[in-house]
Design an enzyme around this catalytic site. Structure first.
Site, PDB file in Angstrom:
ATOM      1  N   LYS A 190     -22.527 -37.561  34.053  1.00  0.00           N
ATOM      2  CA  LYS A 190     -21.519 -37.530  34.800  1.00  0.00           C
ATOM      3  C   LYS A 190     -22.247 -37.027  36.583  1.00  0.00           C
ATOM      4  O   LYS A 190     -23.250 -36.772  35.907  1.00  0.00           O
ATOM      5  CB  LYS A 190     -20.478 -37.061  35.027  1.00  0.00           C
ATOM      6  CG  LYS A 190     -19.635 -36.890  33.747  1.00  0.00           C
ATOM      7  CD  LYS A 190     -18.624 -35.962  33.613  1.00  0.00           C
ATOM      8  CE  LYS A 190     -18.341 -36.016  31.429  1.00  0.00           C
ATOM      9  NZ  LYS A 190     -17.157 -35.330  31.249  1.00  0.00           N
ATOM     10  N   THR A 240     -14.997 -22.962  28.161  1.00  0.00           N
ATOM     11  CA  THR A 240     -16.002 -23.257  28.089  1.00  0.00           C
ATOM     12  C   THR A 240     -17.046 -23.234  28.972  1.00  0.00           C
ATOM     13  O   THR A 240     -17.975 -23.205  29.311  1.00  0.00           O
ATOM     14  CB  THR A 240     -16.832 -24.125  26.883  1.00  0.00           C
ATOM     15  OG1 THR A 240     -15.814 -25.124  26.804  1.00  0.00           O
ATOM     16  CG2 THR A 240     -16.746 -23.954  25.868  1.00  0.00           C
ATOM     17  N   LYS A 280     -21.480 -28.183  36.911  1.00  0.00           N
ATOM     18  CA  LYS A 280     -20.466 -27.885  36.084  1.00  0.00           C
ATOM     19  C   LYS A 280     -20.413 -29.774  36.266  1.00  0.00           C
ATOM     20  O   LYS A 280     -20.622 -30.290  36.320  1.00  0.00           O
ATOM     21  CB  LYS A 280     -18.884 -28.225  36.827  1.00  0.00           C
ATOM     22  CG  LYS A 280     -18.461 -26.505  36.554  1.00  0.00           C
ATOM     23  CD  LYS A 280     -17.186 -26.762  36.855  1.00  0.00           C
ATOM     24  CE  LYS A 280     -17.177 -24.880  37.031  1.00  0.00           C
ATOM     25  NZ  LYS A 280     -16.040 -24.792  37.344  1.00  0.00           N
ATOM     26  N   GLY A 281     -20.316 -30.287  34.639  1.00  0.00           N
ATOM     27  CA  GLY A 281     -20.257 -31.630  34.203  1.00  0.00           C
ATOM     28  C   GLY A 281     -21.583 -32.362  33.774  1.00  0.00           C
ATOM     29  O   GLY A 281     -21.797 -33.377  33.107  1.00  0.00           O
ATOM     30  N   ASP A 291     -12.173 -33.894  29.584  1.00  0.00           N
ATOM     31  CA  ASP A 291     -13.655 -33.944  29.511  1.00  0.00           C
ATOM     32  C   ASP A 291     -13.336 -31.934  28.576  1.00  0.00           C
ATOM     33  O   ASP A 291     -11.828 -32.274  28.158  1.00  0.00           O
ATOM     34  CB  ASP A 291     -13.717 -33.072  30.485  1.00  0.00           C
ATOM     35  CG  ASP A 291     -14.549 -32.159  30.890  1.00  0.00           C
ATOM     36  OD1 ASP A 291     -16.248 -32.651  30.255  1.00  0.00           O
ATOM     37  OD2 ASP A 291     -14.923 -30.743  31.308  1.00  0.00           O
ATOM     38  N   LEU A 292     -13.820 -31.708  28.228  1.00  0.00           N
ATOM     39  CA  LEU A 292     -13.977 -30.957  26.933  1.00  0.00           C
ATOM     40  C   LEU A 292     -14.162 -29.378  28.092  1.00  0.00           C
ATOM     41  O   LEU A 292     -13.112 -28.756  27.972  1.00  0.00           O
ATOM     42  CB  LEU A 292     -14.485 -31.296  26.168  1.00  0.00           C
ATOM     43  CG  LEU A 292     -15.171 -29.086  25.245  1.00  0.00           C
ATOM     44  CD1 LEU A 292     -14.030 -29.667  24.049  1.00  0.00           C
ATOM     45  CD2 LEU A 292     -16.613 -29.833  24.207  1.00  0.00           C
ATOM     46  N   ASP A 293     -15.324 -28.907  28.824  1.00  0.00           N
ATOM     47  CA  ASP A 293     -15.345 -27.447  29.012  1.00  0.00           C
ATOM     48  C   ASP A 293     -15.235 -27.643  30.367  1.00  0.00           C
ATOM     49  O   ASP A 293     -14.667 -28.004  31.233  1.00  0.00           O
ATOM     50  CB  ASP A 293     -16.601 -26.889  29.245  1.00  0.00           C
ATOM     51  CG  ASP A 293     -17.882 -28.364  27.821  1.00  0.00           C
ATOM     52  OD1 ASP A 293     -17.399 -26.812  26.533  1.00  0.00           O
ATOM     53  OD2 ASP A 293     -19.002 -28.201  28.206  1.00  0.00           O
ATOM     54  N   ARG A 353     -27.055 -31.333  30.555  1.00  0.00           N
ATOM     55  CA  ARG A 353     -28.349 -29.872  30.341  1.00  0.00           C
ATOM     56  C   ARG A 353     -29.667 -29.524  31.013  1.00  0.00           C
ATOM     57  O   ARG A 353     -29.793 -29.038  31.791  1.00  0.00           O
ATOM     58  CB  ARG A 353     -28.586 -29.865  28.680  1.00  0.00           C
ATOM     59  CG  ARG A 353     -28.839 -28.044  28.032  1.00  0.00           C
ATOM     60  CD  ARG A 353     -28.993 -27.928  26.741  1.00  0.00           C
ATOM     61  NE  ARG A 353     -28.354 -28.249  25.963  1.00  0.00           N
ATOM     62  CZ  ARG A 353     -27.994 -28.446  24.735  1.00  0.00           C
ATOM     63  NH1 ARG A 353     -30.083 -28.374  24.261  1.00  0.00           N
ATOM     64  NH2 ARG A 353     -27.332 -28.403  23.558  1.00  0.00           N
ATOM     65  N   GLU A 384     -10.705 -33.352  34.423  1.00  0.00           N
ATOM     66  CA  GLU A 384     -10.932 -32.935  34.738  1.00  0.00           C
ATOM     67  C   GLU A 384     -12.002 -31.813  35.166  1.00  0.00           C
ATOM     68  O   GLU A 384     -10.445 -32.295  36.206  1.00  0.00           O
ATOM     69  CB  GLU A 384     -12.200 -33.925  35.601  1.00  0.00           C
ATOM     70  CG  GLU A 384     -13.466 -34.893  34.525  1.00  0.00           C
ATOM     71  CD  GLU A 384     -14.608 -33.929  34.214  1.00  0.00           C
ATOM     72  OE1 GLU A 384     -15.362 -32.965  34.662  1.00  0.00           O
ATOM     73  OE2 GLU A 384     -15.925 -34.438  33.281  1.00  0.00           O
ATOM     74  N   ASP A 385     -12.361 -31.059  35.081  1.00  0.00           N
ATOM     75  CA  ASP A 385     -12.302 -29.952  35.777  1.00  0.00           C
ATOM     76  C   ASP A 385     -13.604 -29.674  37.296  1.00  0.00           C
ATOM     77  O   ASP A 385     -14.374 -28.980  37.482  1.00  0.00           O
ATOM     78  CB  ASP A 385     -12.719 -28.311  35.783  1.00  0.00           C
ATOM     79  CG  ASP A 385     -14.501 -28.479  34.279  1.00  0.00           C
ATOM     80  OD1 ASP A 385     -14.531 -29.647  34.353  1.00  0.00           O
ATOM     81  OD2 ASP A 385     -14.560 -27.543  34.198  1.00  0.00           O
ATOM     82  N   SER A 440     -17.346 -35.879  26.962  1.00  0.00           N
ATOM     83  CA  SER A 440     -17.912 -34.846  27.433  1.00  0.00           C
ATOM     84  C   SER A 440     -20.329 -35.187  27.026  1.00  0.00           C
ATOM     85  O   SER A 440     -20.115 -35.712  26.411  1.00  0.00           O
ATOM     86  CB  SER A 440     -18.084 -34.045  26.373  1.00  0.00           C
ATOM     87  OG  SER A 440     -18.615 -32.687  26.253  1.00  0.00           O
ATOM     88  N   ALA A 441     -20.446 -34.076  28.405  1.00  0.00           N
ATOM     89  CA  ALA A 441     -21.921 -34.567  28.669  1.00  0.00           C
ATOM     90  C   ALA A 441     -22.307 -33.749  27.186  1.00  0.00           C
ATOM     91  O   ALA A 441     -23.393 -33.221  27.234  1.00  0.00           O
ATOM     92  CB  ALA A 441     -21.905 -33.670  29.550  1.00  0.00           C
ATOM     93  N   SER A 442     -21.193 -32.436  26.991  1.00  0.00           N
ATOM     94  CA  SER A 442     -22.311 -31.921  25.989  1.00  0.00           C
ATOM     95  C   SER A 442     -21.976 -32.161  23.954  1.00  0.00           C
ATOM     96  O   SER A 442     -21.945 -32.568  23.945  1.00  0.00           O
ATOM     97  CB  SER A 442     -21.254 -30.184  26.114  1.00  0.00           C
ATOM     98  OG  SER A 442     -21.931 -29.582  24.814  1.00  0.00           O
ATOM     99  N   ASN A 497     -22.772 -29.521  22.015  1.00  0.00           N
ATOM    100  CA  ASN A 497     -21.857 -28.911  21.049  1.00  0.00           C
ATOM    101  C   ASN A 497     -20.478 -29.770  21.391  1.00  0.00           C
ATOM    102  O   ASN A 497     -19.572 -28.860  20.526  1.00  0.00           O
ATOM    103  CB  ASN A 497     -21.540 -27.669  22.033  1.00  0.00           C
ATOM    104  CG  ASN A 497     -23.653 -27.061  21.886  1.00  0.00           C
ATOM    105  OD1 ASN A 497     -24.289 -26.741  20.984  1.00  0.00           O
ATOM    106  ND2 ASN A 497     -23.701 -26.698  22.666  1.00  0.00           N
TER     107      ASN A 497
HETATM  108  C1  G6P Z   1     -20.290 -30.213  29.852  1.00  0.00           C
HETATM  109  C2  G6P Z   1     -20.693 -29.001  30.638  1.00  0.00           C
HETATM  110  C3  G6P Z   1     -22.081 -28.425  31.092  1.00  0.00           C
HETATM  111  C4  G6P Z   1     -23.102 -28.514  30.338  1.00  0.00           C
HETATM  112  C5  G6P Z   1     -23.017 -29.835  29.959  1.00  0.00           C
HETATM  113  C6  G6P Z   1     -24.039 -30.345  28.573  1.00  0.00           C
HETATM  114  O1  G6P Z   1     -20.698 -31.780  31.241  1.00  0.00           O
HETATM  115  O2  G6P Z   1     -19.072 -28.891  32.199  1.00  0.00           O
HETATM  116  O3  G6P Z   1     -21.498 -27.736  31.388  1.00  0.00           O
HETATM  117  O4  G6P Z   1     -24.485 -28.803  30.971  1.00  0.00           O
HETATM  118  O5  G6P Z   1     -21.687 -30.299  29.220  1.00  0.00           O
HETATM  119  O6  G6P Z   1     -23.802 -29.045  28.079  1.00  0.00           O
HETATM  120  P1  G6P Z   1     -24.641 -28.923  26.481  1.00  0.00           P
HETATM  121  O7  G6P Z   1     -23.491 -27.678  25.322  1.00  0.00           O
HETATM  122  O8  G6P Z   1     -24.984 -30.154  25.544  1.00  0.00           O
HETATM  123  O9  G6P Z   1     -26.142 -27.937  27.303  1.00  0.00           O
HETATM  124 MG    MG Z   2     -15.820 -29.717  32.572  1.00  0.00          MG
END
Ligand code: G6P
Ligand code: MG
Length: 216
Positions: free
Chosen positions: A144, A16, A44-45, A8-10, A48, A168-169, A113-115, A117
């Site tokens: 997730k 982050t 978390k995880g 996982d990233l964040d 958005r 994972e965190d 990562s779900a992000s 970014n």
């Molecule tokens: C990760 C983080 C979440 C965040 C999600 C979406 O899973 O743990 O806290 O909401 O990514 O990130 P984003 O950068 O796309 O808003």
């Molecule tokens: Mg995380």
């Protein structure tokens, strides 16, 4: 035998997770919705939009899809401001060493990562070249705690899921790893990481030697 590690990233490779918290807190304050670190644990995880829905639900507010998109964009602006200055020094303790150890030992490395970014952050940390595959929000339909993102990572690596460990965190992340039938490493408290196969209080404790010893 351990063949791959999915990260996982964040909150795992860099902090982050703290910036996501601050950005959601800023949005919640603007909307007059109470928001604290405890509630943030549940987010978390999550993706958005899922996170935004949880916050609005907690505040008892409803908005149109169009308004929700604008609110999500606004949070992302708050977040992007905070990640602008991320540099290689922001890798969490021990993670640079672990990535190098994995590479040197021929263990494959994936990001899940779900992000949206994630690529930006990975580039700023200058660790892009370590990853054999990067699976992010653009590649999966279910977030997730669904195991899809971890299973996709294993598939893209061509490694059987049972030969993968994932780090994972987030509670939602640990659930996803377990559903994927992988070895779950949780970074955080015993309570928050309940269900993980191996729990470490912080990333500096994550070494390849110890991971191999614990891997079932
Ligand atoms: C990760 C983080 C979440 C965040 C999600 C979406 O899973 O743990 O806290 O909401 O990514 O990130 P984003 O950068 O796309 O808003
Ligand atoms: Mg995380």
């Amino acid at each position: 035998e351990l063949e791959a590690v999915v990260f996982d990233l964040d909150g795992v490779l860099t902090d982050t997770a703290e910036y996501h918290y601050q950005a959601w807190k800023q949005l919640a304050d603007e909307l007059g919705i109470p928001f604290d670190r405890d509630f943030n644990e549940e987010l978390k995880g999550l993706g958005r939009m899922d996170s935004l829905d949880r916050i609005l639900e907690k505040g008892g507010k409803s908005f149109s899809e169009e308004e929700k998109r604008r609110l999500a964009d606004r949070k992302n602006g708050h977040y992007r401001k905070r990640i602008q200055r991320i540099s290689p020094e922001d890798l969490l303790p021990g993670m640079g060493r672990l990535l190098r150890e994995l590479k040197e030992n021929g263990i494959r490395i994936a990001l899940a990562s779900a992000s949206k970014n994630a690529r930006t952050v990975i580039r700023q940390l200058k660790i892009e070249s370590f990853f054999d595959t990067i699976v992010d929000a653009a590649h999966v339909s279910k977030g997730k705690p669904d195991p899809e993102i971890f299973l996709t990572a294993a598939e893209q690596l061509g490694v059987p899921r049972t030969n993968c460990a994932a780090v994972e965190d987030a509670e939602a992340g640990i659930r996803a790893i377990r559903e994927a039938d992988m070895f779950a490493v949780g970074v955080g408290t015993e309570t928050a990481m309940k269900g993980a196969d191996w729990i470490v209080s912080d990333t500096s404790k994550l070494t390849l030697q110890e991971l191999k010893r614990r891997f079932r």
